[in-house]
Every structure is written in structure tokens, then in C-alpha cells.
Design an enzyme around this catalytic site. Structure first.
Site, PDB file in Angstrom:
ATOM      1  N   HIS A 362      -0.158 -11.581  11.431  1.00 54.49           N
ATOM      2  CA  HIS A 362      -0.380 -10.799  10.212  1.00 54.49           C
ATOM      3  C   HIS A 362      -0.152  -9.303  10.403  1.00 54.49           C
ATOM      4  CE1 HIS A 362      -2.004 -13.688   7.264  1.00 54.49           C
ATOM      5  NE2 HIS A 362      -2.522 -14.322   8.301  1.00 54.49           N
ATOM      6  N   LYS A 553      -6.667  -1.315  -2.339  1.00 55.35           N
ATOM      7  CA  LYS A 553      -6.434  -2.098  -1.126  1.00 55.35           C
ATOM      8  C   LYS A 553      -7.210  -1.440   0.009  1.00 55.35           C
ATOM      9  CE  LYS A 553      -2.090  -1.485  -1.607  1.00 55.35           C
ATOM     10  NZ  LYS A 553      -0.883  -2.260  -1.306  1.00 55.35           N
ATOM     11  N   ARG A 554      -7.238  -2.098   1.138  1.00 59.71           N
ATOM     12  CA  ARG A 554      -7.898  -1.529   2.309  1.00 59.71           C
ATOM     13  C   ARG A 554      -7.343  -0.132   2.604  1.00 59.71           C
ATOM     14  NH1 ARG A 554      -6.459  -2.332   7.832  1.00 59.71           N
ATOM     15  NH2 ARG A 554      -4.828  -3.761   7.132  1.00 59.71           N
ATOM     16  N   LYS A 559      -0.762   2.373   4.688  1.00 58.45           N
ATOM     17  CA  LYS A 559      -0.663   1.998   3.275  1.00 58.45           C
ATOM     18  C   LYS A 559      -0.426   3.228   2.391  1.00 58.45           C
ATOM     19  CE  LYS A 559      -3.472  -2.161   3.921  1.00 58.45           C
ATOM     20  NZ  LYS A 559      -2.528  -3.211   3.515  1.00 58.45           N
ATOM     21  N   THR A 661      -0.420  -9.146  -0.621  1.00 58.97           N
ATOM     22  CA  THR A 661      -0.580 -10.118  -1.706  1.00 58.97           C
ATOM     23  C   THR A 661      -1.039  -9.411  -2.976  1.00 58.97           C
ATOM     24  OG1 THR A 661      -2.808 -10.627  -0.881  1.00 58.97           O
ATOM     25  CG2 THR A 661      -1.039 -12.121  -0.254  1.00 58.97           C
ATOM     26  N   LYS A 665      -0.240 -10.123  -7.110  1.00 61.06           N
ATOM     27  CA  LYS A 665      -1.253 -10.244  -8.168  1.00 61.06           C
ATOM     28  C   LYS A 665      -0.982  -9.247  -9.292  1.00 61.06           C
ATOM     29  CE  LYS A 665      -4.351 -11.513  -4.463  1.00 61.06           C
ATOM     30  NZ  LYS A 665      -5.251 -10.937  -3.443  1.00 61.06           N
TER      31      LYS A 665
END
Length: 817
Positions: A362, A553-554, A559, A661, A665
Site C-alpha cells: 500500500h 484525508k489523512r 498529500k 479511494t 467516492k
């Protein structure tokens, strides 16, 4: 959740109502006068659980009778969220429950809000595991999840003076109606001790004498499939002391010492991801990993031996998937069980082990590949250390035979990193001990093969394969966005719920002005609901007609939430310089947790909130811009956010995100994506067409090339006036005047290192955002793009992903009723 009303048969509602009142009275000892809203939720949950149990038991009987191959999914996280609405929908009882509650003047939506999110995960890895469980059951595949029953989840996040504050996530404090304790299946788990070689009956045997023992107590949760009779199992393990307390110490008056061992043992399942900055935290993490792996494998072997006389056919009837490296210690543990406990020769035991395991990677971040000090393994798991050394010895012999005289390769591929202070490379162990190694997006898999695991791909090319992630449409569209789900069903029927590729039938409707108006109206109602939530929780009034620009998100530097903030500040400065500037109004929504020890991520959260404080209080700007940080991001909050979002921020540095993911969504709920060619973004863009995706700047190859050429982030600062103005404003202390140095470390890091290339991508990102604004002004064009995004999401169902796992890795067939 407010679903449009449908007719319910009176006898269905009456039967459910009867069960509900019985549970309120006999299970909770409450009546209509003393019952609290929480009691009513518990009563309804137990009523639904009753309807699960019969299917649950018959499902397990069916698997035995059909001699089914079983799939076991080992994961440190299962981010399940709330279960009641999902179970009602999957059982086809949502409308029945709503109507029966109405007979008591109760609102089902109010009862659903009483449920606490199950605190069993942190981010995408855990939510993926939850989606996979839903799909396994929906597809009638014999599947079991195994993990830890954390007493406290990741943490509850509060924001105080802009800073993240962690509080215990006491998700079990009021009870969990979905779990069933199974104390009869408790498993002893050993730690520490010594390893001895003994001669017994002419055979050479290894004995592990442990110093400490705990007991794993299983708790089962039913996982219902949609529209079928399959109910699979999530089994979670709680650590209990092998003895509650030492009576001798108690009798002598040393009460604290009497329960010391009990408390130390039960710490194992207390909290998800304890901080590993100190050795105690590292030790606890390894204990957690081995604890749930040992319990799970014991249980899997026990279940197999109920049906078969020996373990000789184990890999024919059992498939175990490792969800990242956290459960990788399962490989030496299964080998230990085969060799030490069942006397299987090493060669045959290793063959069975490899054929049983599959490994999902991952991460593309080399620093995120888990390693453990040999010394820690020696202290906690001495037998497993000897097994790992033997696996490594035999494996390196294979490498030498295949690549003779290549000493650097042998050093690179060793399971033991001697250069790193004697550490065990768990990802390498997972690759060597599995017959399948998969990435979770096409780009991710190619980068694994070409870079992170290049040597192993050259050694075992047949093992590597891609399984692009997916999400369950039952939770992320049918349950989370019922208005949109019903509008879709009215146009193309219900088939999309279990065959998401049927959404492509929506594409022609993108040209229908009536359908566009309907979709636009649904989006507006969802935005109104989220705006009310923001006003209640954050005390911020937002423009419901503004562009809802969302990044949830985290919190992690790769990111690039910080790049998003730089854009916000750039827009703020533009309006301050020209108050009459025509600007598309935007509401920037952020959400996500930073790991407690991750100081940079926590500083980014503080910056977001400080920028929000300035922007939202400035009357010259706040009619055009609002910034909101939604605290305690979790599944139930995500279910509010995705349906209300206009723009999805998927802006990670190309080559860093494995898949994502959240991007799926958002698009499934009609948000358009601004993003890089990273992770599953690439496949999403391919599906929806480039003109329906907002792409900016560098590819993974360009990122790699720029590093090789010698990246100088300060050049971008010096050559881009707007970027310079943004960074100078942060540096000046403008957003935190009482502590002007607060954000200087962020700026200094960007100017000196900028490891995720925010400055290199800044101008391209800002230019792309201008294209977003232009598109948003054309409501018909925007809505058409949104409908086409929805219509092209068929590939990104977790059902498709699970079919690929089952057919290509597990060789497991559905077992329908």
C-alpha cells in the site's frame, strides 16, 4: 439520511416493531418513559441483528457443506463506520424500519445518529478493508476479516486555538450491539522466553519456552451482503491476561502489583497505532501485530482441522491476504505452526505457506516500508527470529544461484538489513513468503516493479500483479447519497447497485436538461445539509451557492494539503489587492487527522485554521472565500461531505500515492477532480475522459527526472512573484501575529528541500484552478461533466476488485444459497 418513502407491507413493519419493543423491554429493561434515544438505537440494532443471525449461521453451515475454499483477510485496521443503516439497506429493511419507527413517533434518521463510528481504523487502508468485507459477502465468497478489537481507536480529534488535540476515542463506552463475544475460542499467545534444540525419539525438535502469555478473546461481527443471504464474519481479538491478578501479592496488600501483569497484557488491544517514538511504543506495536496474527492463524488452522484430517491440503482450502506489512509476521508464524506443532518437514511447510499467502502493498514511500530491530524480535519472538534467519538463508541461496557473483544484489535483497543496524525488512519477508504481490493501482504496481521492489520483480516476475482499489457503492452512493441513488435508479434501474458498470447507461442522460436540473438540485440540497453542519459545528456561515472545494484525508506532506493552502492565500492576496476582483466564490473544506507524533502535519493543520481565522473574519474577502477545517474526520462525516462536494482535491505528488479511494467516492457522488497523474487518478481520468478531469503539472517520471537534474525549490520562489508573496506573508507571522515564528519551519522546509515539490507545481496548480472556476460558471457544462464522472465510475467498485482477487489470486469461488 433521508430516503424517499416507499410502501411497506403492514405485517413487515408490525413484526419489526414487535421485536423492537421486546428488546427495549427484555434486553435493556426500559419502557417508553425511561428509554433514552441511545436505548432506542440499541433496541433497533439488536432487532436488526436478530435478522442477521439466522442467515449468519446458515452461511457458515453452507460453507462446510459445500467444501468451500475460504478467504481470510488479515488487516491491522477495519474502518467500518456505522453499521445500522448499512445493515438495513443490505437486508432490504430500511423502509420497513422507517415506517415501523414512525408508528412510535420516532424518526429513523435520529436513531441512526445515535450510533458511534467503530474506531477500528485510520485511513484508506482500513476503509478499503471494510469495503472488501462488504463485497465478499455481496458476492457470496466465503470471506473472513481478522483484526484487533481496539478498545480505543485512533483518537478523537479536537481543534483548540487551531491546533490538533488528541482525546481518547471511547467508541465502546456505551456498548456495541453488533459484536458477539466468543470466549470458548480464546487463544493463548506467547512472547519472550528462549528457544532450545532437543533430541526427541530420534528427531531433532525446536522448543520455544515463553516467558509471558496472554489470551486472545474473539468478538464476532456479522457482515451482511446486499440482496443475498450471505452473512460473513469479522473476527476481532481482545487481549486478556492469562490470570487476572496474582492473589499472593493481593493478600500481602500490594494491590497495584497484583494486577500489574493483567494491565500490561491487556494494553496490547487498547489503542490503534500507539506512538512508536519510544522503545515501549515500538515493542507494543510489534506485540499487537504478532498478537492478532497468532490468534488468527490458530483459529484458521483450527477451523481447517474441523473439516479435514490433516494440513496437507491447507493451501487448497485456505487463502490468506496480508493487507500491507502489519500482518507479515504471519509468514514465520504459519511456518512455525506447520513445523513445530504439526511436524511437517520444512520444505513442504514452506511450499504450503507460500501457496497460502498473498501480499498487498500500500505504499511507495520507502520510509513507510516497515522494519523491526533484530534485537526487539530476539526479545519478543525468539523462535520467529530463528525462522526468519532460516528463510533468509535459503532465499539468498536462490538469489546466488540466479544471479551469481552479484554481492550488491544479495545485500539489497536480504531480509535482514545489516547496514541499517540489523533490522528485519517486513515487506521483503512478505514478498518472499507469498505467491502473489499486488499493487493497488496501475501506476503504483508499475513503480513497485520498476523501483521499490525491482530486484524481487526480476527474481519473481510471475508474482507481481495489479488490483486497482474500489469502493462499495452500497455505502458510498446508495446509503450516503440516497437522493442521487434514487434519481439514478429512476433512469437506469437498480442493477448498478451490484454491477456498478451499469452506471454507463447514465452517459446519454448527461445531455438531458431535465436530468441535469435534477442532479444539480440534489447537489444543492446536499450542500445545504453540509452547510448546516458547518454552521452548527464550526459556527461559520458559508455561501451555499459557492464552489465547495474539498480536501479530506489523512494529513501527510505528500498529500499536499499545504499546496491547497498556498492557493487559498494566493486568492486572498488577489482580493486584498483588488477588492473588485471578479472571483468565483469558494468554500474550502479541509478535514483529516495527523499522527500524534507527526509535528509537520500538525503544523499544517494549525496553518489551515490560522488562515481560516483571517479569511473568515475579513469582510473584504469573506463574501468570496471561506475556509473550514472539519474536526474529527471519520466515516460518518465523510458520508456527509462526499455528496456535497463540487471539487475533489487529489493533488499528491505524482508517484507518491499508491491508489486513493477518496478520489473514487467523490467522483461517484458527482464531484469533479483536480489532480495529478498519481495513483488511481490516472485510471479515473482514463475512464471519465481528459476533458472531464482537471489535470495539472508533473508526472511521476518528470518528478524523478527533476530530482536527478537537481531540484532547486528556491528558484521557483525567486521567479514567481505571487508564490513569493504567499510565502513571505506566511513567514512574516501575518497569520499568527502573537507567535510570528510559528510557521517559519514550513516555509524554510519548502525553500530548502521541498521534498514533495509543492513549489514546482504551484503555478500549474493555480492555473488549473482558474480553469475550474471558469467551468463552474457554466452550470450546464459543470453538471454534464459531473454526470459523466458518475457514469464512468463502474470500474471502481470493490466488487470488481474482489472478483479479480478471487479469480486470480485466491482461486476462491462464490458459494451462493
Amino acid at each position: 439520511m433521508n430516503r424517499p418513502a416507499r410502501a411497506t407491507a403492514p405485517n413487515e413493519a408490525a413484526a419489526l416493531l414487535h421485536s423492537f419493543t421486546n428488546h427495549l423491554l427484555y434486553s435493556l429493561a426500559k419502557d417508553q418513559y425511561s428509554a433514552t434515544p441511545r436505548d432506542r438505537f440499541m433496541s433497533l440494532a439488536m432487532t436488526v441483528r436478530d435478522r442477521l443471525i439466522e442467515r449468519w449461521i446458515s452461511t457458515q453451515q453452507r460453507y462446510y457443506k459445500k467444501d468451500a475454499k475460504r478467504v481470510y483477510y488479515l488487516s491491522a485496521e477495519f474502518l467500518m463506520g456505522r453499521a445500522l443503516a448499512n445493515n438495513l439497506i443490505n437486508l432490504g429493511l430500511y423502509d420497513v424500519a422507517r415506517d415501523s419507527m414512525k408508528m412510535l413517533n420516532l424518526d429513523l434518521a435520529d436513531l441512526l445518529e445515535q450510533e458511534v463510528d467503530a474506531g477500528l481504523g485510520n485511513g484508506g487502508l482500513g476503509r478499503l478493508a471494510a469495503c472488501f468485507l462488504d463485497s465478499l459477502a455481496t458476492l457470496d465468497i466465503p470471506g473472513y476479516g481478522y483484526g484487533i478489537r481496539y478498545e480505543f481507536g485512533m483518537f478523537d480529534q479536537e481543534i483548540k486555538e487551531g491546533w490538533q488535540v488528541e482525546k481518547p476515542d471511547e467508541w465502546l463506552r456505551l456498548g456495541n450491539p453488533w459484536e458477539m463475544p466468543r470466549p470458548e475460542y480464546g487463544v493463548p499467545v506467547r512472547f519472550g522466553g528462549t528457544v532450545e534444540d532437543r533430541q526427541e525419539n530420534g528427531h531433532f525438535n525446536v522448543h520455544w519456552t515463553s516467558a509471558e502469555q496472554v489470551v486472545g478473546m474473539p468478538y464476532d461481527t456479522p457482515i451482511a451482503g446486499f440482496g443475498c443471504n450471505t452473512v460473513n464474519t469479522l473476527r476481532l481479538w481482545r487481549a486478556r491476561a492469562s490470570t487476572d491478578f496474582d492473589l499472593r501479592y493481593f493478600n500481602e496488600g500490594d494491590y497495584e502489583k497484583a494486577v500489574l501483569d493483567k494491565n500490561r497484557s491487556e494494553t496490547i488491544s487498547k489503542v490503534l497505532y500507539p506512538s512508536d517514538l519510544k522503545m515501549f511504543g515500538k515493542e507494543l506495536r510489534l506485540k499487537q501485530q504478532y498478537f492478532f496474527v497468532a490468534c488468527s492463524l490458530h483459529d484458521i488452522v483450527r477451523r481447517h482441522l474441523v473439516a479435514y484430517p490433516s494440513l496437507e491440503n491447507f493451501s487448497d482450502k485456505v487463502a490468506i491476504q496480508l493487507n500491507d506489512t502489519h500482518p507479515a509476521v504471519a509468514i514465520p508464524e504459519l511456518l512455525r505452526i506447520f513445523v513445530d506443532e504439526h511436524g511437517i518437514p520444512w520444505e513442504r511447510a514452506w511450499e504450503l505457506t507460500q501457496h497460502t499467502f498473498g501480499y498487498t502493498n500500500h505504499t511507495l514511500l520507502s520510509e513507510a516500508l516497515e522494519t523491526w530491530p533484530v534485537e526487539l524480535f530476539q526479545r519478543l519472538l525468539p523462535r520467529h527470529l530463528t525462522i526468519i534467519y532460516e528463510i533468509n538463508r535459503r532465499f539468498l541461496r536462490q538469489v546466488m544461484n540466479r544471479f551469481p557473483y552479484d554481492e550488491p544484489r544479495i545485500a539489497r535483497m536480504s531480509l535482514i538489513d545489516d547496514a541499517g543496524g540489523k533490522r528485519i525488512r517486513m515487506a521483503y519477508l512478505a514478498v518472499v513468503g507469498s505467491h502473489s504481490v499486488n499493487g493497488v493501482a496501475a501506476l503504483h504496481t508499475e513503480l513497485l516493479k520498476a523501483d521499490l521492489l525491482k530486484d524481487f520483480n526480476e527474481m519473481f516476475p510471475e508474482r507481481f500483479n495489479n488490483k486497482t482499489n474500489g469502493v462499495t457503492p452500497r455505502r458510498w452512493l446508495l446509503a450516503a447519497n440516497p437522493l442521487l441513488a434514487d434519481a439514478i435508479t429512476a433512469r437506469i434501474g437498480e442493477g448498478w447497485i451490484t454491477h456498478l458498470d451499469e452506471l454507463q447507461k447514465l452517459a446519454p442522460h448527461a445531455d438531458d436538461p431535465v436530468f441535469r436540473d435534477e442532479v444539480r438540485g440534489i447537489k444543492q440540497r446536499n450542500k445545504d445539509q453540509l452547510a448546516r453542519y458547518i454552521e452548527t459545528e464550526n459556527k461559520i456561515a458559508v455561501d451555499r451557492n459557492s464552489l465547495f472545494d474539498v480536501q479530506v484525508k489523512r494529513l501527510h506532506e505528500y498529500k499536499r494539503q499545504l499546496l491547497n493552502v498556498l492557493h487559498v492565500i494566493a486568492l486572498y492576496l488577489r482580493v486584498k489587492k483588488n477588492p473588485e476582483l471578479a472571483l468565483v466564490p469558494r468554500t474550502f473544506v479541509f478535514g483529516g487527522k495527523a499522527a500524534p507524533a507527526y509535528s509537520t502535519a500538525k503544523l499544517i493543520i494549525k496553518l489551515i485554521n490560522s488562515v481560516a481565522g483571517v479569511v473568515n473574519a475579513d469582510p473584504q474577502v469573506n463574501e468570496k472565500l471561506k475556509v473550514v477545517f472539519l474536526a474529527n474526520y471519520r466515516v460518518s462525516l465523510a458520508e456527509r461531505i462526499f455528496p456535497a462536494s463540487d471539487l475533489s482535491e487529489q493533488i499528491s505528488t505524482a508517484g507518491k500515492e499508491a491508489s486513493g479511494t477518496g478520489n473514487m467516492k467523490f467522483a461517484l457522488n458527482g464531484a469533479l477532480t483536480i489532480g495529478t497523474l498519481d495513483g488511481a487518478n490516472i485510471e479515473i481520468r482514463d475512464e471519465v475522459a481528459p476533458e472531464n478531469f482537471f489535470l495539472f503539472r508533473m508526472t511521476a517520471q518528470q518528478v524523478s527526472d527533476l530530482w536527478k537534474q537537481g531540484y532547486r525549490p528556491r528558484d521557483h520562489y525567486e521567479q514567481n512573484a505571487e508564490l513569493k508573496g504567499v510565502l513571505d506573508l506566511i513567514w512574516s507571522g501575518f497569520f499568527e501575529p502573537e507567535h510570528p515564528d510559528t510557521f517559519r519551519p514550513l516555509v524554510q522546509s519548502l525553500l530548502d528541500q521541498d521534498p514533495y515539490m509543492l513549489l514546482a507545481d504551484f503555478q500549474s496548480y493555480v492555473d488549473c484552478q482558474a480553469r475550474v472556476s471558469e467551468a463552474f460558471l457554466d452550470k450546464d457544462r459543470w453538471t454534464k461533466m459531473a454526470i459523466l464522472n458518475i457514469a464512468k465510475m463502474g470500474k471502481f467498485s470493490s466488487d470488481r476488485t474482489i472478483r479479480e482477487y478471487a479469480g486470480e489470486i485466491w482461486r476462491a469461488a462464490p458459494v451462493p444459497l
